[in-house]
Design a protein around this motif. Structure first.
Motif, short mmCIF file in Angstrom:
data_model
loop_
_atom_site.label_atom_id
_atom_site.label_comp_id
_atom_site.label_asym_id
_atom_site.label_seq_id
_atom_site.Cartn_x
_atom_site.Cartn_y
_atom_site.Cartn_z
N ILE A 5 0.75 -1.10 -0.41
CA ILE A 5 -0.55 0.05 -0.69
C ILE A 5 0.53 1.62 0.24
CG2 ILE A 5 -1.52 1.56 1.19
CD1 ILE A 5 -2.90 -1.04 2.04
N VAL A 6 0.96 2.18 -0.76
CA VAL A 6 1.67 3.62 -0.92
C VAL A 6 0.34 4.53 -0.95
CG1 VAL A 6 3.28 4.96 -2.51
CG2 VAL A 6 3.61 2.47 -2.99
N GLU A 7 0.59 5.62 0.04
CA GLU A 7 0.11 6.62 0.51
C GLU A 7 0.64 7.38 -0.16
OE1 GLU A 7 -2.45 6.43 4.57
OE2 GLU A 7 -0.54 6.25 5.20
N GLY A 8 0.05 8.96 -0.11
CA GLY A 8 0.45 10.37 0.20
C GLY A 8 -0.45 11.85 -0.35
N GLN A 9 0.08 12.54 -0.09
CA GLN A 9 -0.57 13.70 -0.49
C GLN A 9 -0.80 13.99 -1.57
OE1 GLN A 9 -0.06 17.18 2.49
NE2 GLN A 9 -0.42 16.13 3.76
N PRO A 10 -1.56 14.99 -2.26
CA PRO A 10 -1.42 15.10 -4.14
C PRO A 10 0.04 15.45 -3.84
CG PRO A 10 -3.38 15.90 -3.07
CD PRO A 10 -2.53 15.44 -1.50
N GLY A 11 0.20 14.98 -4.94
CA GLY A 11 1.66 15.50 -5.56
C GLY A 11 3.14 15.07 -5.03
N THR A 12 3.07 14.10 -4.46
CA THR A 12 4.08 13.23 -4.24
C THR A 12 4.42 11.60 -4.69
OG1 THR A 12 2.26 11.82 -2.46
CG2 THR A 12 3.34 13.67 -1.36
N GLY A 215 -3.33 5.54 -3.05
CA GLY A 215 -4.57 6.45 -2.95
C GLY A 215 -4.00 7.29 -1.52
N ASP A 216 -5.24 8.34 -0.78
CA ASP A 216 -4.89 9.04 -0.46
C ASP A 216 -6.41 9.16 0.88
OD1 ASP A 216 -4.83 11.39 1.42
OD2 ASP A 216 -3.96 12.75 -0.07
N MET A 217 -6.94 8.91 1.84
CA MET A 217 -7.76 8.33 2.31
C MET A 217 -8.59 10.23 2.38
SD MET A 217 -9.50 6.13 3.17
CE MET A 217 -9.24 4.23 2.63
N ASN A 218 -7.47 11.42 2.47
CA ASN A 218 -7.85 12.47 2.72
C ASN A 218 -9.02 13.01 1.68
OD1 ASN A 218 -7.49 13.51 5.27
ND2 ASN A 218 -5.44 13.48 4.85
N GLN A 219 -8.43 12.24 0.43
CA GLN A 219 -9.11 12.54 -1.56
C GLN A 219 -10.50 12.14 -1.07
OE1 GLN A 219 -6.40 14.25 -4.26
NE2 GLN A 219 -5.12 13.33 -3.15
N ARG A 220 -11.06 11.31 -0.24
CA ARG A 220 -12.08 10.54 -0.65
C ARG A 220 -13.12 11.52 -1.18
NH1 ARG A 220 -14.03 7.54 4.60
NH2 ARG A 220 -16.13 6.64 3.19
N ARG A 221 -14.52 10.76 -1.79
CA ARG A 221 -15.21 10.97 -2.39
C ARG A 221 -16.87 11.40 -1.44
NH1 ARG A 221 -16.29 11.10 -7.66
NH2 ARG A 221 -15.09 8.36 -7.03
N SER A 222 -16.45 10.44 -1.01
CA SER A 222 -17.79 9.29 -0.52
C SER A 222 -17.87 8.62 1.04
CB SER A 222 -18.51 8.49 -1.92
OG SER A 222 -19.75 7.77 -1.65
N ASP A 223 -18.97 9.05 0.88
CA ASP A 223 -19.84 8.33 2.77
C ASP A 223 -19.50 6.50 2.05
OD1 ASP A 223 -19.24 10.82 4.15
OD2 ASP A 223 -21.74 10.46 3.78
N HIS A 224 -19.62 6.35 1.12
CA HIS A 224 -20.01 4.79 1.21
C HIS A 224 -19.22 3.86 0.42
CE1 HIS A 224 -24.41 6.54 -0.06
NE2 HIS A 224 -24.28 6.16 1.49
N PRO A 244 2.56 -4.40 4.22
CA PRO A 244 3.01 -3.06 4.56
C PRO A 244 2.88 -2.14 3.62
CG PRO A 244 4.88 -3.82 2.77
CD PRO A 244 3.42 -4.50 3.28
N ILE A 245 2.75 -0.71 4.45
CA ILE A 245 2.16 0.70 3.85
C ILE A 245 3.14 1.60 3.97
CG2 ILE A 245 0.29 2.14 4.17
CD1 ILE A 245 -1.00 0.68 6.00
N HIS A 246 3.45 2.34 2.89
CA HIS A 246 4.83 3.38 2.12
C HIS A 246 4.13 4.68 2.08
CE1 HIS A 246 7.16 -0.31 2.00
NE2 HIS A 246 6.48 -0.76 0.76
N ARG A 247 4.85 5.61 3.48
CA ARG A 247 4.02 6.42 3.14
C ARG A 247 4.79 7.63 2.42
NH1 ARG A 247 0.11 9.79 4.36
NH2 ARG A 247 -0.18 11.80 4.46
N LEU A 248 4.24 8.24 2.15
CA LEU A 248 5.22 9.04 0.70
C LEU A 248 5.23 10.95 1.60
CD1 LEU A 248 4.35 8.49 -2.92
CD2 LEU A 248 6.29 7.31 -1.68
N VAL A 249 5.78 11.47 1.84
CA VAL A 249 5.65 12.74 2.42
C VAL A 249 6.42 14.00 2.04
CG1 VAL A 249 5.98 11.55 4.73
CG2 VAL A 249 7.65 12.77 3.41
#
Length: 409
Positions: A5-12, A215-224, A244-249
């Protein structure tokens, strides 16, 4: 190849990782233990995204047919044998996209096949609408019985975006498209917007159950959609335990001023900015009267196309028709390059809905009427995504009060 899993804010750099990981998985230069015998499916959010990333993949792989890039809406329609992307909400209620529907579909198809019937998609769908028979109901849950009985006829459901995941799930169980067989690794970009029912459909395609989830959970578009990676993993069969979860900063797209402005929408603990581009213009916010909104947007379009004559420019709004009308009156015309692109005197501007802008980036962006952007569970994912599309400059034009967090200094 292990899952991750790779997560990070926009533009990372999440989409860059998706592209290079897909190429790596099928490269002749990759160590044997990390390669696949089958194919890779890279699933993105929009048709524009898939067209852009496919071109990148072709350059990286020399045009290999072992990597297929497709948006999730395109994938659902491809399974159904349809072409035209549907508009509307991805779900009207949680039941439209709940994983329970997949269980109903599989039970129904199995039941029909054991009686010697070769069911069609319509047969299964109509069986669900009737809740099976009195002797063998699909479910005895009153809430689900009521939902199934309210499903529209199949010909109407085919025209509704909210029902395409269900119909595609049925079609997959009835007759899989031959060109989607042999997939051993699925890469999902913008994974925070995949619904539970869509996750189970993707899982049924994934023959080796190997995943790259980005992805980025802060950019979710739906409650579902699911609210955490733990919830996603609870649906999927992933070998060898949780990946593993890799976070881009570090942000590579937007400047520090843009990120500091957009990050006001995030929880306080997640607002830290580590930007590659430290300097850039401060975001501009302009409040005007409703009758002057079009003129204000046009003024910023003119200013920014002059400031970035070789760059890309977008207007992101929940009301594109109003912006398009303003552009048309000012001499702009729709470009043959795409349905969202407008051209005037050698310049182009993209007019995009929040959904359309996902996965894309521009040199400059004008966000119109932030108060009208949809929210979910107290978060403002679509607005946050829109504010983080520009590389260099952001302008916000509004008639209504800005969301409270954007007013804070």
């Amino acid at each position: 190849m292990d899952s991750m899993i790779v997560e990070g804010q926009p533009g990372t750099g999440k989409t860059i990782i998706a592209s290079h990981r897909a190429a790596y998985l099928i490269s002749d230069d990759t160590p044997e233990e990390n390669t696949l015998d089958g194919n890779v499916l890279l699933v993105g959010p929009t048709k524009g995204y898939s067209a852009h990333v496919q071109a990148v993949i072709d350059r990286l792989t020399g045009g290999s047919e072992r990597v297929r890039v497709i948006s999730l809406p395109e994938l659902l329609l491809h399974i159904l044998g349809r072409r035209h992307e549907l508009r509307g909400s991805i779900s009207r209620s949680w039941q439209d996209v709940d994983q329970t529907l997949a269980r109903f579909v599989r039970a129904t198809v199995t039941r029909m096949k054991t009686t010697g019937t070769k069911p069609t998609c319509d047969d299964v769908y109509d069986y669900l609408r009737r809740n099976g028979s009195s002797e063998q109901p699909v479910t005895r849950d009153p809430e689900w019985i009521a939902y199934l009985r309210k499903l529209p006829p199949s010909r109407d459901a085919l025209m509704m975006r909210a029902h395409t995941p269900l119909l595609a799930t049925i079609q997959w169980e009835v007759a899989k498209p031959r060109d989607l067989v042999g997939i051993e690794h699925i890469i999902v970009d913008e994974a925070q917007d995949v619904t539970p029912l869509e996750w189970l459909l993707l899982e049924s395609m994934n023959e080796a159950h190997a995943w790259t989830i980005i992805g980025d959970m802060n950019q979710r578009r739906s409650d579902h959609t699911l609210a955490s990676w733990a919830q996603v993993l609870s649906l999927l069969a992933v070998p060898y335990g949780d990946p593993p979860i890799h976070r881009l900063v570090r942000g590579y797209r937007s400047t520090r001023p843009i990120l500091e402005f957009a990050n006001r929408l995030l929880p306080a603990a997640e607002r830290a900015v580590l930007a590659f581009q430290e300097k850039g213009p401060e975001p501009t916010t302009e409040k005007c009267r409703q009758p002057d909104l079009g003129a204000a947007v046009l003024r910023h379009v003119t200013r920014l196309k002059t400031a970035y004559p070789q760059g890309t420019l977008a207007v992101i709004t929940v009301d594109p028709k109003a912006v398009e009308s303003t552009l048309r009156l000012a001499g702009w015309a729709r470009s043959p390059n795409g349905p969202f692109t407008w051209r005037h005197s050698g310049h182009e501007v993209t007019v995009a809905l929040p959904d359309t802008a996902r996965g894309l980036e521009f040199d400059a962006v004008i966000v119109v009427e932030p108060a009208d952007f949809p929210q979910n569970l107290g978060r403002q994912g679509p607005l946050y995504t829109a504010l983080t599309r520009p590389n260099r400059e952001l302008a916000v034009v509004h008639t209504k009060p800005l969301p409270e967090r954007l007013r804070k200094r």
